[in-house]
Design an enzyme around this catalytic site. Structure first.
Site, PDB file in Angstrom:
ATOM      1  N   ASN A   8      93.752  43.593 -61.876  1.00 12.12           N
ATOM      2  CA  ASN A   8      92.412  42.998 -61.734  1.00 12.12           C
ATOM      3  C   ASN A   8      92.264  41.646 -62.433  1.00 12.12           C
ATOM      4  OD1 ASN A   8      90.742  44.805 -60.024  1.00 12.12           O
ATOM      5  ND2 ASN A   8      91.461  46.305 -61.522  1.00 12.12           N
TER       6      ASN A   8
ATOM      7  N   THR B 239      94.816  49.793 -64.787  1.00  8.84           N
ATOM      8  CA  THR B 239      94.193  50.929 -65.472  1.00  8.84           C
ATOM      9  C   THR B 239      93.389  51.760 -64.485  1.00  8.84           C
ATOM     10  OG1 THR B 239      93.677  49.183 -67.092  1.00  8.84           O
ATOM     11  CG2 THR B 239      92.960  51.431 -67.619  1.00  8.84           C
TER      12      THR B 239
ATOM     13  N   ARG C  86      90.489  53.640 -63.542  1.00 14.31           N
ATOM     14  CA  ARG C  86      89.193  53.701 -64.237  1.00 14.31           C
ATOM     15  C   ARG C  86      88.518  55.060 -64.064  1.00 14.31           C
ATOM     16  NH1 ARG C  86      86.434  48.813 -61.700  1.00 14.31           N
ATOM     17  NH2 ARG C  86      88.477  48.361 -60.777  1.00 14.31           N
TER      18      ARG C  86
ATOM     19  N   GLY D  15      94.282  46.450 -73.122  1.00 12.22           N
ATOM     20  CA  GLY D  15      92.862  46.548 -73.479  1.00 12.22           C
ATOM     21  C   GLY D  15      92.574  45.726 -74.728  1.00 12.22           C
TER      22      GLY D  15
ATOM     23  N   GLU E  63      98.965  41.135 -80.538  1.00 10.92           N
ATOM     24  CA  GLU E  63      98.309  40.101 -79.713  1.00 10.92           C
ATOM     25  C   GLU E  63      97.324  39.311 -80.567  1.00 10.92           C
ATOM     26  OE1 GLU E  63      96.482  41.859 -76.247  1.00 10.92           O
ATOM     27  OE2 GLU E  63      95.996  39.909 -75.368  1.00 10.92           O
TER      28      GLU E  63
HETATM   29  C1  LIG Z   1      91.425  38.427 -73.435  1.00  7.94           C
HETATM   30  C2  LIG Z   1      92.706  37.876 -72.961  1.00  7.94           C
HETATM   31  C3  LIG Z   1      93.169  36.611 -73.585  1.00  7.94           C
HETATM   32  C4  LIG Z   1      93.379  38.547 -72.024  1.00  7.94           C
HETATM   33  C5  LIG Z   1      94.820  38.597 -71.907  1.00  7.94           C
HETATM   34  N1  LIG Z   1      95.328  39.637 -72.639  1.00  7.94           N
HETATM   35  C6  LIG Z   1      95.093  40.957 -72.416  1.00  7.94           C
HETATM   36  N2  LIG Z   1      95.194  41.757 -73.488  1.00  7.94           N
HETATM   37  C7  LIG Z   1      94.953  43.079 -73.383  1.00  7.94           C
HETATM   38  N3  LIG Z   1      94.607  43.665 -72.236  1.00  7.94           N
HETATM   39  C8  LIG Z   1      94.507  42.905 -71.138  1.00  7.94           C
HETATM   40  C9  LIG Z   1      94.752  41.521 -71.169  1.00  7.94           C
HETATM   41  N4  LIG Z   1      94.581  41.049 -69.921  1.00  7.94           N
HETATM   42  C10 LIG Z   1      94.233  42.112 -69.139  1.00  7.94           C
HETATM   43  N5  LIG Z   1      94.165  43.236 -69.869  1.00  7.94           N
HETATM   44  C11 LIG Z   1      93.798  44.601 -69.439  1.00  7.94           C
HETATM   45  O1  LIG Z   1      93.849  44.653 -68.024  1.00  7.94           O
HETATM   46  C12 LIG Z   1      92.569  45.031 -67.476  1.00  7.94           C
HETATM   47  C13 LIG Z   1      92.349  44.346 -66.161  1.00  7.94           C
HETATM   48  O2  LIG Z   1      93.274  44.813 -65.196  1.00  7.94           O
HETATM   49  P1  LIG Z   1      93.220  46.286 -64.558  1.00  7.94           P
HETATM   50  O3  LIG Z   1      91.807  46.666 -64.327  1.00  7.94           O
HETATM   51  O4  LIG Z   1      93.900  47.203 -65.517  1.00  7.94           O
HETATM   52  O5  LIG Z   1      93.973  46.142 -63.256  1.00  7.94           O
HETATM   53  C14 LIG Z   1      91.589  44.643 -68.579  1.00  7.94           C
HETATM   54  O6  LIG Z   1      90.395  45.387 -68.500  1.00  7.94           O
HETATM   55  C15 LIG Z   1      92.378  44.941 -69.854  1.00  7.94           C
HETATM   56  O7  LIG Z   1      92.319  46.323 -70.150  1.00  7.94           O
END
Ligand SMILES: CC(C)=CCNc1ncnc2c1ncn2[C@@H]1O[C@H](COP(=O)(O)O)[C@@H](O)[C@H]1O
Ligand SMILES: [Zn+2]
Length: 353
Positions: free
Chosen positions: A21, A100, A102, A174, A204
């Site tokens: 996402n 993830t 949901r 996350g 991170e």
């Molecule tokens: C805030 C920032 C600099 C982002 C990059 N670093 C990140 N660090 C930790 N979790 C992440 C990051 N980027 C994406 N995610 C995770 O990936 C999710 C989005 O993709 P999905 O819904 O899992 O498909 C986010 O809600 C979060 O849980």
């Protein structure tokens, strides 16, 4: 597109750190917005443009907005299909996508159906002959605690056995300021024991030394970011030694770290530290949609910032094959593919640098 940009797009690449996402392109966001005009979401709310920087909190707010737009089976299928095709068009030959599952109240889908939908998209692209091998890492959002982590691992174990090798591992991600890795350790250990590979977001943000030390004891099969592991930025030599001794590859995402403000500028990115150590590093996008980038740009950025020749860049992309979670047979196939493509990229004068 200038010759140099063509080189980076034509360069065969491996992408190992991409959140589904966070990878949604502007075009796909437009389609989602037109499906849900009542949400009053504008594209500026889902992406961080050139030269912009945000706090981590603001970045995580962006994911909340995207999740509002992607909340049905149809959306997830479209998003996953589009993202896979975009990576393929960018010259990515092997992709590990992470996402993830949901809660049902957010998507109307059970976690199981969520995973099935992503798998469906992967299979659809395969049937259509898209030139990319895609695998899936089921993600644990650290915010959701022990129980959900265990539930996610149990599902991932099932799918590892029933998905024809498509589900290969677990991602821990996350908001790093929320929760503690110690609560997730049993679930991660269980995943590892069952044969799932682990890619963990680690260090991170600063001051996670205890947590990083604990998680490194598993050990993970790959590390996401590892921004604050080394002593120059408040990490420690003993953490570095563990990573080096265990040869744990690190996934590095330059644009994400600069736009998310955990690294002050490209020249100070920890790519330099780990690359100069000769440690396995893999360039990745993290969230290509949110951070308005693609993997070709990330390679080009690393090369221009750290003065890498085209040959050095080639080696970097080739060595990434050793860090994939797919089986040995796939590694061999990818290595052959790289060998086949090498002359095409290096025999033309205009690419020489
Ligand atoms: C805030 C920032 C600099 C982002 C990059 N670093 C990140 N660090 C930790 N979790 C992440 C990051 N980027 C994406 N995610 C995770 O990936 C999710 C989005 O993709 P999905 O819904 O899992 O498909 C986010 O809600 C979060 O849980
Ligand atoms: Zn990430």
């Amino acid at each position: 597109m200038d010759n140099d940009a063509v080189f980076y797009r034509e360069l065969p690449k491996v992408e190992l750190h991409a959140h589904l996402n966070g990878s949604v392109s502007a075009q796909t966001i437009e389609k989602l917005i037109s499906r849900k005009p009542h949400l009053n979401i504008e594209h500026s709310m889902t992406a961080i443009g050139k030269g912009q920087r945000r706090t981590l909190d603001e970045c995580f707010e962006v994911f909340r907005v995207i999740h509002k737009l992607v909340d049905t089976e149809e959306d997830i299928l479209m998003v996953a299909t589009d993202v896979i095709k975009e990576f393929a068009a960018d010259g990515v030959k092997y992709l590990e996508l992470r996402s993830t599952p949901r809660e049902e109240r957010d998507t109307g889908l059970t976690k199981r159906s969520y995973i099935e939908t992503v798998i469906k998209a992967i299979q659809k692209c395969k049937e259509e002959g898209v030139d990319i091998d895609v695998r899936f890492l089921v993600a644990i959002d650290r915010r959701n605690g022990t129980e959900v982590a265990l539930e996610t691992v149990n599902l991932a174990e099932e799918f590892m056995l029933s998905s024809d090798g498509l589900v290969v591992g677990i991602d821990l991600s996350g908001d790093p300021t929320v929760g503690h890795g110690k609560d997730l350790l049993p679930a991660l250990q269980k995943a590892k024991n069952s044969g799932l590979k682990l890619s963990l977001h680690l260090s991170e943000i600063p001051s996670q030394l205890d947590e990083s030390d604990l998680l490194l004891s598993l050990p993970p099969d790959r590390i996401g970011h590892g921004t604050f592991l080394h002593p120059e930025v408040g990490g420690s030599q003993s953490l570095v030694d563990k990573v080096v001794q265990k040869k744990i590859p690190i996934e590095l995402c330059l644009t994400s770290n600069v736009k998310g403000n955990t690294v002050p500028c490209y020249a100070k990115h920890h790519f330099k530290y780990w690359y100069e150590l000769g440690h396995p590093t893999v360039l990745c996008t993290d969230d290509k949609g949110v951070f308005c980038t693609d993997l070709s740009q990330e390679y080009q950025l690393a090369a221009s910032t750290f003065g890498l020749s085209h040959e050095a860049v080639w080696k970097l992309s080739q060595q990434a094959i050793d860090s994939i979670f797919g089986p040995e047979t796939v590694k061999q196939q990818l290595k052959e593919k790289w060998n086949d493509l090498h002359p095409q990229l290096f025999n033309f004068n205009f690419f020489k640098k």
